[in-house]
Scaffold this motif. Sequence first.
Motif, PDB file in Angstrom:
ATOM      1  N   PRO A 101       0.830  -1.218   0.000  1.00 19.87           N
ATOM      2  CA  PRO A 101       0.000   0.000   0.000  1.00 19.87           C
ATOM      3  C   PRO A 101       0.857   1.257   0.000  1.00 19.87           C
ATOM      4  O   PRO A 101       1.951   1.279   0.571  1.00 19.87           O
ATOM      5  N   ARG A 102       0.330   2.312  -0.649  1.00 19.61           N
ATOM      6  CA  ARG A 102       1.083   3.572  -0.712  1.00 19.61           C
ATOM      7  C   ARG A 102       0.117   4.742  -0.910  1.00 19.61           C
ATOM      8  O   ARG A 102       0.132   5.419  -1.937  1.00 19.61           O
ATOM      9  N   PRO A 103      -0.738   5.046   0.070  1.00 18.54           N
ATOM     10  CA  PRO A 103      -1.644   6.188  -0.077  1.00 18.54           C
ATOM     11  C   PRO A 103      -0.865   7.493   0.038  1.00 18.54           C
ATOM     12  O   PRO A 103       0.082   7.582   0.832  1.00 18.54           O
ATOM     13  N   PRO A 104      -1.230   8.529  -0.716  1.00 15.70           N
ATOM     14  CA  PRO A 104      -0.515   9.805  -0.588  1.00 15.70           C
ATOM     15  C   PRO A 104      -0.562  10.338   0.848  1.00 15.70           C
ATOM     16  O   PRO A 104       0.476  10.583   1.458  1.00 15.70           O
ATOM     17  N   LEU A 105      -1.767  10.526   1.389  1.00 15.94           N
ATOM     18  CA  LEU A 105      -1.928  10.937   2.780  1.00 15.94           C
ATOM     19  C   LEU A 105      -2.541   9.795   3.581  1.00 15.94           C
ATOM     20  O   LEU A 105      -3.290   8.968   3.045  1.00 15.94           O
ATOM     21  N   ALA A 106      -2.210   9.753   4.872  1.00 16.04           N
ATOM     22  CA  ALA A 106      -2.746   8.710   5.733  1.00 16.04           C
ATOM     23  C   ALA A 106      -4.271   8.788   5.747  1.00 16.04           C
ATOM     24  O   ALA A 106      -4.847   9.872   5.856  1.00 16.04           O
ATOM     25  N   GLN A 107      -4.887   7.641   5.635  1.00 18.59           N
ATOM     26  CA  GLN A 107      -6.354   7.581   5.591  1.00 18.59           C
ATOM     27  C   GLN A 107      -6.824   6.516   6.584  1.00 18.59           C
ATOM     28  O   GLN A 107      -6.346   5.374   6.549  1.00 18.59           O
ATOM     29  N   ASP A 108      -7.705   6.898   7.483  1.00 20.45           N
ATOM     30  CA  ASP A 108      -8.262   6.008   8.505  1.00 20.45           C
ATOM     31  C   ASP A 108      -7.264   5.716   9.622  1.00 20.45           C
ATOM     32  O   ASP A 108      -7.638   5.690  10.790  1.00 20.45           O
ATOM     33  N   GLU A 109      -6.001   5.483   9.286  1.00 17.97           N
ATOM     34  CA  GLU A 109      -5.033   5.095  10.303  1.00 17.97           C
ATOM     35  C   GLU A 109      -3.663   5.668   9.968  1.00 17.97           C
ATOM     36  O   GLU A 109      -3.267   5.692   8.802  1.00 17.97           O
ATOM     37  N   VAL A 110      -2.952   6.142  10.995  1.00 17.35           N
ATOM     38  CA  VAL A 110      -1.550   6.526  10.811  1.00 17.35           C
ATOM     39  C   VAL A 110      -0.682   5.341  11.194  1.00 17.35           C
ATOM     40  O   VAL A 110      -1.034   4.564  12.084  1.00 17.35           O
ATOM     41  N   ARG A 265       5.670   9.293  -1.098  1.00 16.95           N
ATOM     42  CA  ARG A 265       4.290   9.716  -0.853  1.00 16.95           C
ATOM     43  C   ARG A 265       4.142  11.237  -0.831  1.00 16.95           C
ATOM     44  O   ARG A 265       3.162  11.786  -1.339  1.00 16.95           O
ATOM     45  N   GLU A 266       5.103  11.944  -0.228  1.00 15.42           N
ATOM     46  CA  GLU A 266       5.006  13.399  -0.214  1.00 15.42           C
ATOM     47  C   GLU A 266       5.056  13.966  -1.631  1.00 15.42           C
ATOM     48  O   GLU A 266       4.368  14.947  -1.937  1.00 15.42           O
ATOM     49  N   ASP A 267       5.877  13.385  -2.487  1.00 12.51           N
ATOM     50  CA  ASP A 267       5.914  13.822  -3.885  1.00 12.51           C
ATOM     51  C   ASP A 267       4.541  13.654  -4.527  1.00 12.51           C
ATOM     52  O   ASP A 267       4.069  14.535  -5.255  1.00 12.51           O
ATOM     53  N   MET A 268       3.901  12.514  -4.257  1.00 13.05           N
ATOM     54  CA  MET A 268       2.564  12.270  -4.791  1.00 13.05           C
ATOM     55  C   MET A 268       1.588  13.342  -4.320  1.00 13.05           C
ATOM     56  O   MET A 268       0.781  13.871  -5.107  1.00 13.05           O
ATOM     57  N   CYS A 269       1.666  13.702  -3.032  1.00 12.86           N
ATOM     58  CA  CYS A 269       0.761  14.706  -2.479  1.00 12.86           C
ATOM     59  C   CYS A 269       0.913  16.051  -3.174  1.00 12.86           C
ATOM     60  O   CYS A 269      -0.079  16.708  -3.510  1.00 12.86           O
TER      61      CYS A 269
END
Length: 779
Positions: A101-110, A265-269
Amino acid sequence: MLSGMALPVSAARYAGARVPRVEDLRLLTGRGTFVDDVVRPGMLHVHFVRSPMARARILSIDASEALALDGVHAVFTAEDLNPGVHEHWYSLIGQDVPDTPRPPLAQDEVRFVGDPVALVVAEDRYVAEDAAELVVVDLEPLAPVVDYATATATDERVHEAYPDNVVGELGGRPVEQIDEIFAAAPHVVRETIYQQAYSAVPLETRGLVAEYSGPTREMTIWASTQVPHEMRLFTSRLLGLPEHHVRVVMKDTGGGFGQKAMPQREDMCVMLAATKVPAALKWIEDRQENLMSAGQGRHEHGTARLAFDDDGRILAAAIDHVQDAGAYPVPWPVQTAMVVGLLFPGPYRVPDATFSCRSVFSNTTARTAYRGPWQFESLAREVLLDIAARQLDVDPIELRRKNLLRADEMPVANPCGMPYSDVTPLETFEHAIALLDYEAFRTEQEQARKSGRYLGVGTSSYIEPTTSGMGFLGTEGATIRVEPTGKVNVYVAGGSTGNSLETTVVQLTADALGVDIRDVGTIQGDTAVTPFGGGTGGSRSGSMIAGAVARTAEGLRERIATIAAHQLEANVDDIELAGGRAGVRGAPDTAVTLAEIATIAYFDTNKLPPGVPPGLEASGRYRGQAPMIWANATHVCTCEVDVVTGAVTLLRYIVSEDCGPMINPNVVEGQIAGGTVQGIGGALYEHSAYDDAGNPIATTFLDYLLPTSTEVPTIEYGHVETPGPGEGGYKGVGEGGAIGAPPAVVNAVADALAPLGVRIARTPLSPASIVALIEEAGT
């Protein structure tokens, strides 16, 4: 029509010479252009809101107070950005690999301290940081999985889709098939060796500027990256944009070491957020963020075994290897874990071997590529060999001499199937030992021990895969243009990340066209004008670019010679290129300059011979040697250990390297030195440590220790030049120093403390840990 014949040029004048780096004037005078130097009209700035907990459920995010702050333009959360993702796979791994998994920002859980939860956009960095403090994130703490080594034995899960916290496992032949060898062997040596997490710590932290044009659906990115073309592909996939609508510009990059080999991930954001604001976005990571969330390398352990006969010859080798993948590894870590097992036999004559490798999630920062990401195979093997030497009561040098492969045995496949060729393990080893004067050191050591001083010597020999001829990294392109004035520009994917590709390219091109190096320039790192390339990584750049320049120059030389022959009324086979002129062999006064040929090619095209097109420009593409070009080296370290304080002082450090003919010895030695210093740091100082709650405790340079010039001795270089199968015989050299240094240092310390009964199986060797080992051995 052009005939495709090979044309002579003057003997190489620059390749092999210690040519000063062409980029140094710019960089040393502060005239480089890094991402933070890029300014765009109306540019806005980004700062991330990050999790203060290692693992927690996100209950709510309240950005109202932050949005009310003057100068704040937006606050984005996962609900705003994550749905914009189309695809996010890496070309190096491919889209069919079971990626993590690789979501841009944390979702549901950190999932780790530093996990990005929200993105603040403001008029400047200061306002963005202030606003981030005002974003209220309501978290419900969950029990974190901090220790990867016990992660499979807990009911807690880093990712619900992985019920045992295992990312993946790979292995060689069933271990039962060689257990019989170990059972029957006269001598078996076994140790579980642990390596701590440490970080790439580039001088320039991560960063990018992303500017999106809504009407044209075009994105321009200025990035601190090792892979401009991969970033372009990744951006295209992420945003669902046509590839030709994305431009990535890589100017100067202050180090990468694998950390910038793939967008994170930060680049994606930032890419996603740039499509939602009316101006360019800039994100520059600060040092604390870099140490907390840019990724770690090395964190792993392995139980290694070697079986020997009564003469000290290796009968079999096996390793059971486990690595920490962190919460969001980049890229899929199982592949590099497998390389640890495949290369564990190293440069030795090992009849049989097997391995198992496992990657495990934890609630810590991501595992990322780091200079020689398979390096643990060398640490485990070389430390175990020294333990074996003491256990068998033989000299560690003699033990290696009996088992190292020789050049006349090549090619040979190791027992895990790796097809070695064109390497010199024993010869390079002997060269390094001769540079030390091993017998003289042993005499000095004996005398020092009589006076209560503890000196030690350690070696490390490895074989390194470089320059793959397969897949994404298997080709490299170049475009060479002789301008109308006769000056030359070379376009390659390249990129200035400290590895001197600018100098390498102008050296090779000057030789290929027989021109003065001062008349050659290079354009790199801009995807709008440079041919596709795999970027810097895998010790590939020098040899791959050499191939690309050579393939491209062939056609251009032929065109130049054909025009010259037509003007001089000579046979094209008699034309040679030298000194910026095309002349008739044996008649030095019969020649035309490259500038005169360029004038014909661009302005007096009626003077061109039949079949020759206008202009002096060529593009070519090189395919690397499949499956791999191999390099090898031996590191030798001597040290003194203060048994009261535990302090380690390095005395001498020698590297004998076979990376084939050297394009530029200065550059080669610079690469060796940089990697070696990183390896010394990993052995003695650096540690990305966490407490039991998953809090990082080394996020500043007060706590994260780096070696400085006062701790590192002058590095002495030896070179054994055996040509490889690729263009010019060149091999890779970028990662080797970081691979060979840690085991050499560990073995030197262990040798110094051998009279005290100390056995070392864990890094880093801090003063406190050394004192503890001495006390433990004395009880």
